[in-house]
Design a protein around this motif. Structure first.
Motif, PDB file in Angstrom:
ATOM      1  N   MET A   1       0.933  -1.244  -0.261  1.00 23.95           N
ATOM      2  CA  MET A   1       0.046   0.096   0.069  1.00 23.95           C
ATOM      3  C   MET A   1       0.943   1.474   0.001  1.00 23.95           C
ATOM      4  O   MET A   1       1.765   1.266   0.761  1.00 23.95           O
ATOM      5  CB  MET A   1      -0.880  -0.115   1.358  1.00 23.95           C
ATOM      6  CG  MET A   1      -1.924  -1.148   1.431  1.00 23.95           C
ATOM      7  SD  MET A   1      -3.452  -0.602   0.372  1.00 23.95           S
ATOM      8  CE  MET A   1      -3.233  -1.888  -1.068  1.00 23.95           C
ATOM      9  N   MET A   2       0.471   2.232  -0.852  1.00 24.34           N
ATOM     10  CA  MET A   2       1.129   3.376  -1.077  1.00 24.34           C
ATOM     11  C   MET A   2       0.457   4.504  -0.238  1.00 24.34           C
ATOM     12  O   MET A   2      -0.696   4.622  -0.482  1.00 24.34           O
ATOM     13  CB  MET A   2       1.571   3.897  -2.343  1.00 24.34           C
ATOM     14  CG  MET A   2       2.255   5.188  -2.388  1.00 24.34           C
ATOM     15  SD  MET A   2       2.204   5.693  -4.448  1.00 24.34           S
ATOM     16  CE  MET A   2       3.417   7.083  -4.357  1.00 24.34           C
ATOM     17  N   ILE A   3       1.104   5.079   0.885  1.00 27.02           N
ATOM     18  CA  ILE A   3       0.124   6.131   1.610  1.00 27.02           C
ATOM     19  C   ILE A   3       0.921   7.386   1.644  1.00 27.02           C
ATOM     20  O   ILE A   3       2.246   7.307   1.807  1.00 27.02           O
ATOM     21  CB  ILE A   3       0.189   5.748   3.269  1.00 27.02           C
ATOM     22  CG1 ILE A   3      -0.323   4.316   3.428  1.00 27.02           C
ATOM     23  CG2 ILE A   3      -0.497   6.812   3.899  1.00 27.02           C
ATOM     24  CD1 ILE A   3      -0.270   3.763   4.895  1.00 27.02           C
ATOM     25  N   ALA A   4       0.187   8.318   0.941  1.00 27.13           N
ATOM     26  CA  ALA A   4       0.910   9.813   0.937  1.00 27.13           C
ATOM     27  C   ALA A   4       0.152  10.431   2.146  1.00 27.13           C
ATOM     28  O   ALA A   4      -1.210  10.575   2.211  1.00 27.13           O
ATOM     29  CB  ALA A   4       0.399  10.288  -0.584  1.00 27.13           C
ATOM     30  N   ASP A   5       0.996  10.976   2.943  1.00 28.83           N
ATOM     31  CA  ASP A   5       0.711  11.913   3.799  1.00 28.83           C
ATOM     32  C   ASP A   5       0.534  13.247   3.398  1.00 28.83           C
ATOM     33  O   ASP A   5       1.562  14.140   3.470  1.00 28.83           O
ATOM     34  CB  ASP A   5       1.458  11.551   5.343  1.00 28.83           C
ATOM     35  CG  ASP A   5       1.368  12.519   6.364  1.00 28.83           C
ATOM     36  OD1 ASP A   5       0.422  13.465   6.185  1.00 28.83           O
ATOM     37  OD2 ASP A   5       1.701  12.449   7.414  1.00 28.83           O
TER      38      ASP A   5
END
Length: 451
Positions: A260-264
């Motif tokens: 999973m790619m999580i952009a904060d």
């Protein structure tokens, strides 16, 4: 401290409510209120807070009182140009009339719901987020603060992949709750609470080759992460902008290994970088997008974890597996709906790009004129920073600016890098005036130390 009688407390609440209703005070009232506030901070908030604050210098009771647009006034009526923007909270400015009106309309109907029946505002804002976010982001879980949005994203990634490891980056800041703090990279915040969430790795920010090798090793030893989480531009770490291939490279790695790619984008999102979302610069779509700060139009606390159907699927069978009582309440989501209307209809990302050019042109001139003092400047949109030779001189610039009614700040614990993050709707007049004042401040500090 001895417990007060309820009659005494009622009397104090009446004093507090009267003060809240006041728009102005007499000199005697101001003096009493300032001393009362100092007493309460020292005895009921944190004794070190007033001495710690970085902007106001010796004036430890400079108190924000009324705000509007790109300015605020202190208790004594002094007006300041806000070039800090609440570290990314005030993208729409202070008290934008359209957002305030929408919140007042909702307040007249229902500020909070029972959390048992259907809440319409939440569905309206979730639809808007699905319409404006990149890629296949479809579902939203609403929370109240940025760190809560990150916590939610970690749980989603775990459910979606069945894995329990995470990768973040050096100098990242993702919050200070237990899971988010595990990903935050600064030892100053982490040290007192170690050990935190186990299985977390940190890679150098912007180093794609290192990240590829790290993931290859994690796969080899059977510890592939559930998610790689990143800030598209690091805020607390010093407004660090990665190489252009870095974020697309994270996307490729996540796709290859089913991570999973999580952009904060709690700080970088909502138009701050000159794009509606910072990942739009690279034309990349994450699996999970964490938003906060300005998503509510700078009026009511709100944050959101927006994700793909795959990322949210683990919560379908049990919708209460992750829950919040007040996150995404009617008042906050009403503010969020109005915020998107303002950001899009007033083209605040475009205004941020225009302002970026004005500030960077000035910074380039400062760099040539004061090379021993100012070492670098960087950023995108109105997510900008000036880096000084050391933190003490950076602080002096902040203090001199404050004395001239411009609010700036460094990071939470260091002023070597000064952030310039005004509201995205800052006027051209105030851009020019803040640039002029910054120039004066740099000259004063430069002459003090290098002449």
């Amino acid at each position: 401290m001895p417990r007060k009688s309820f009659d005494e407390v009622i009397k104090y609440t009446e004093y507090a409510m009267k003060t809240i209703a006041q728009k102005s005070m007499t000199d005697e009232e101001k003096k009493f209120f300032i001393e009362e506030t100092r007493h309460n901070f020292d005895n009921h908030i944190n004794p070190g807070f007033l001495a710690y604050r970085k902007s106001a210098g010796d004036d430890d009771m400079a108190m924000e009182w009324i705000s509007h647009g790109d300015t605020f006034e202190d208790l004594n009526g002094n007006e300041y140009i806000d070039c800090l923007g609440g570290f990314g909270c005030f993208n729409c400015g202070h008290r934008h009339p359209k957002i305030v009106e929408t919140v007042k309309n909702q307040l007249d109907k229902q500020p909070l719901s029972s959390a048992e029946l259907v809440d319409a505002n939440r569905s309206l804002l979730a639809r808007i987020l699905a319409d404006v976010t990149p890629g296949d982001l479809q579902y939203t879980f609403f929370t109240s603060s940025g760190t809560e949005a990150v916590e939610c994203g970690l749980k989603m990634a775990t459910l979606a992949t069945g894995r329990h490891y995470f990768v973040a980056f050096k100098a990242d800041f993702h919050g200070k709750t237990h899971g988010a703090l595990s990903l935050t990279a600064k030892e100053h915040y982490r040290g007192p609470f170690l050990p935190l969430l186990q299985g977390t790795r940190h890679a150098p920010f912007g180093d794609l080759d290192y990240l590829k090798k790290l993931i290859d090793v994690m796969e080899y030893v059977g510890e592939l992460p559930a998610a790689i989480i990143f800030e598209p531009i690091q805020g607390e770490g010093g407004v660090n902008v990665p190489p252009d291939d870095f974020i697309p490279g994270i996307r490729e790695i996540c796709t290859k290994y089913d991570i999973m790619m999580i952009a904060d984008e709690v700080q970088a999102g909502m138009g701050r970088t000159g794009y509606l979302f910072a990942v739009d610069y690279n034309n990349v779509a994450p699996d999970i997008l964490c938003l906060g700060k300005s998503i509510s139009g700078s009026v009511v606390p709100l944050s959101a974890c927006v994700c793909t159907e795959r990322a949210f699927r683990g919560m379908f069978p049990d919708p209460l597996l992750h829950s919040t009582t007040t996150g995404g309440n009617p008042l906050a989501t009403a503010a969020g709906i109005a915020a998107f209307n303002v950001i899009l209809s007033e083209d605040l990302p475009g205004r941020a790009q225009k302002a970026e050019k004005m500030y960077k042109e000035a910074f380039a001139g400062y760099l040539k004129k004061y090379p021993e003092l100012l070492k670098d400047f960087r950023g995108r949109g109105l997510f900008l920073a000036m880096e000084f030779c050391d933190g003490d001189m950076g602080y002096e610039v902040v203090y001199e600016a404050f004395c001239r009614k411009v609010l700036l700040s460094g990071s939470l614990i260091n002023a070597k890098t000064i952030r310039v993050e005004p509201p995205l709707n800052i006027s051209d007049e105030h851009i020019k005036k803040s640039i002029e004042i910054l120039g004066e401040c740099l000259e004063i500090v430069y002459n003090r130390h290098f002449k």
